[in-house]
Scaffold this motif. Structure first.
Motif, PDB file in Angstrom:
ATOM      1  N   ASP A  32       0.803  -1.224   0.000  1.00 26.18           N
ATOM      2  CA  ASP A  32       0.000   0.000   0.000  1.00 26.18           C
ATOM      3  C   ASP A  32       0.834   1.270   0.000  1.00 26.18           C
ATOM      4  N   ARG A  33       2.149   1.130  -0.135  1.00 23.97           N
ATOM      5  CA  ARG A  33       3.029   2.297  -0.095  1.00 23.97           C
ATOM      6  C   ARG A  33       4.338   1.962  -0.786  1.00 23.97           C
ATOM      7  N   ALA A  34       4.941   2.986  -1.414  1.00 27.03           N
ATOM      8  CA  ALA A  34       6.281   2.843  -1.991  1.00 27.03           C
ATOM      9  C   ALA A  34       7.124   4.028  -1.551  1.00 27.03           C
ATOM     10  N   ASP A  35       8.376   3.754  -1.196  1.00 21.32           N
ATOM     11  CA  ASP A  35       9.311   4.800  -0.782  1.00 21.32           C
ATOM     12  C   ASP A  35      10.473   4.828  -1.755  1.00 21.32           C
ATOM     13  N   VAL A  36      10.708   5.992  -2.343  1.00 23.57           N
ATOM     14  CA  VAL A  36      11.772   6.133  -3.333  1.00 23.57           C
ATOM     15  C   VAL A  36      12.699   7.253  -2.896  1.00 23.57           C
ATOM     16  N   VAL A  37      14.004   7.006  -2.995  1.00 24.01           N
ATOM     17  CA  VAL A  37      15.019   8.001  -2.652  1.00 24.01           C
ATOM     18  C   VAL A  37      15.625   8.512  -3.950  1.00 24.01           C
ATOM     19  N   LEU A  38      15.539   9.828  -4.147  1.00 25.84           N
ATOM     20  CA  LEU A  38      16.004  10.438  -5.393  1.00 25.84           C
ATOM     21  C   LEU A  38      17.430  10.939  -5.254  1.00 25.84           C
ATOM     22  N   THR A  39      18.048  11.152  -6.393  1.00 24.67           N
ATOM     23  CA  THR A  39      19.386  11.721  -6.454  1.00 24.67           C
ATOM     24  C   THR A  39      19.364  12.942  -7.361  1.00 24.67           C
ATOM     25  N   GLY A  40      20.332  13.817  -7.156  1.00 24.89           N
ATOM     26  CA  GLY A  40      20.511  14.945  -8.054  1.00 24.89           C
ATOM     27  C   GLY A  40      21.510  14.596  -9.146  1.00 24.89           C
ATOM     28  N   GLY A  41      22.232  15.590  -9.610  1.00 23.59           N
ATOM     29  CA  GLY A  41      23.224  15.354 -10.660  1.00 23.59           C
ATOM     30  C   GLY A  41      22.599  15.386 -12.036  1.00 23.59           C
ATOM     31  N   THR A  42      23.443  15.461 -13.036  1.00 21.48           N
ATOM     32  CA  THR A  42      22.968  15.626 -14.413  1.00 21.48           C
ATOM     33  C   THR A  42      22.080  14.468 -14.856  1.00 21.48           C
ATOM     34  N   VAL A  43      22.555  13.238 -14.675  1.00 20.94           N
ATOM     35  CA  VAL A  43      21.775  12.085 -15.127  1.00 20.94           C
ATOM     36  C   VAL A  43      20.581  11.852 -14.209  1.00 20.94           C
ATOM     37  N   GLY A  44      20.755  12.096 -12.909  1.00 23.98           N
ATOM     38  CA  GLY A  44      19.646  11.918 -11.981  1.00 23.98           C
ATOM     39  C   GLY A  44      18.467  12.821 -12.303  1.00 23.98           C
ATOM     40  N   ILE A  45      18.729  14.088 -12.557  1.00 23.17           N
ATOM     41  CA  ILE A  45      17.647  15.023 -12.878  1.00 23.17           C
ATOM     42  C   ILE A  45      17.099  14.743 -14.280  1.00 23.17           C
ATOM     43  N   ALA A  46      17.957  14.337 -15.209  1.00 25.61           N
ATOM     44  CA  ALA A  46      17.464  13.956 -16.538  1.00 25.61           C
ATOM     45  C   ALA A  46      16.537  12.754 -16.452  1.00 25.61           C
ATOM     46  N   THR A  47      16.819  11.842 -15.524  1.00 27.60           N
ATOM     47  CA  THR A  47      15.944  10.688 -15.305  1.00 27.60           C
ATOM     48  C   THR A  47      14.556  11.149 -14.846  1.00 27.60           C
ATOM     49  N   LEU A  48      14.521  12.095 -13.922  1.00 24.32           N
ATOM     50  CA  LEU A  48      13.237  12.593 -13.430  1.00 24.32           C
ATOM     51  C   LEU A  48      12.473  13.318 -14.541  1.00 24.32           C
TER      52      LEU A  48
END
Length: 244
Positions: A40-56
């Motif tokens: 019933d829930r998902a937890d995701v940890v994001l990253t910054g950086g060029t590829v990280g933000i391009a992924t988002l």
């Protein structure tokens, strides 16, 4: 805390940094959909950086995004620059612009690390983040994404820096970072290794040396030490694995 499994680290190679971002975005969205089909829930940890933000940004463009129940997703960060809210250096602001602002994601599900405009010290911001993690049940992150610097750092854990060896804490203040800005907040290696899935996202020839060293187990590099309890993936382009 779930123990680290003995699964093998997998390396997935894409032809370019853009392909890494697009494929990782699709993988993230499918994983969230699959997770929420059984929990019933998902937890995701994001990253910054060029590829990280391009992924988002790629995730924001994907038709798969509309299939995710975002009201059941909680978003966290692996590290943050301890600068004022609204500063363009902050990972959370870049993520908000690239993806989060376009989603029906409840504000209370977005767990931002503290800014210097809200906390007197990075220690206070780290303590507050650790409290937030505890209040939310100390989740075993379903997906934890990490960028990697050309020195082999992940989150704000740097080779030879005392934060890399820190134990017994969820989040820490990082001072005198080798990469500006000098003051940051970061999850610890202990917290990172609680994740079910750890994905290291890297691209470019400048990363080739440390990718090779990390995949060969050189534990002087924080990138070599990160691992998920269910899955450890390196999502890279051809240039980044040229020396493996």
């Amino acid at each position: 805390m779930t123990g680290v499994s003995d699964h093998a680290t997998r390396v997935v190679v894409h032809p370019s940094a853009e392909a890494v971002a697009d494929a990782t975005a699709a993988r993230l969205l499918v994983t969230l959909i699959d997770t929420l089909s059984v929990r019933d829930r998902a937890d995701v940890v994001l990253t910054g950086g060029t590829v990280g933000i391009a992924t988002l940004a790629s995730a924001a463009r994907s038709p798969l995004a509309s299939a995710v129940d975002w009201t059941s997703v909680h978003v966290w960060w692996g590290d943050e620059r301890f600068v004022p809210a609204g500063d363009p250096d902050r990972n959370e602001g870049q993520a908000q612009e690239a993806l989060l602002g376009s989603l029906p994601l409840p504000e209370e599900n977005i767990h931002r690390m503290g800014a210097s405009s809200d906390f007197a010290t990075a220690e206070e911001a780290a303590f507050s983040y650790a409290e937030d993690v505890a209040v939310e049940g100390t989740p075993e992150w379903d997906v934890l994404m990490l960028g990697m610097g050309p020195d082999g750092h992940v989150a704000s854990l740097f080779p030879g820096h005392p934060g890399y060896a820190e134990r017994g804490a969820e989040a820490i203040a990082v001072h005198d970072s080798p990469k500006p800005p000098p003051t940051r907040v970061s999850l610890t290696l202990e917290s990172i290794r609680r994740a079910r899935r750890v994905w290291v996202v890297a691209a470019g020839a400048a990363k080739a040396d440390v990718v090779a060293r990390s995949l060969h187990g050189d534990l002087e590099l924080p990138a070599a030490a990160v691992r998920g309890t269910v899955e450890t993936l390196w999502l890279v382009d051809a240039e980044a694995v040229a020396k493996v």
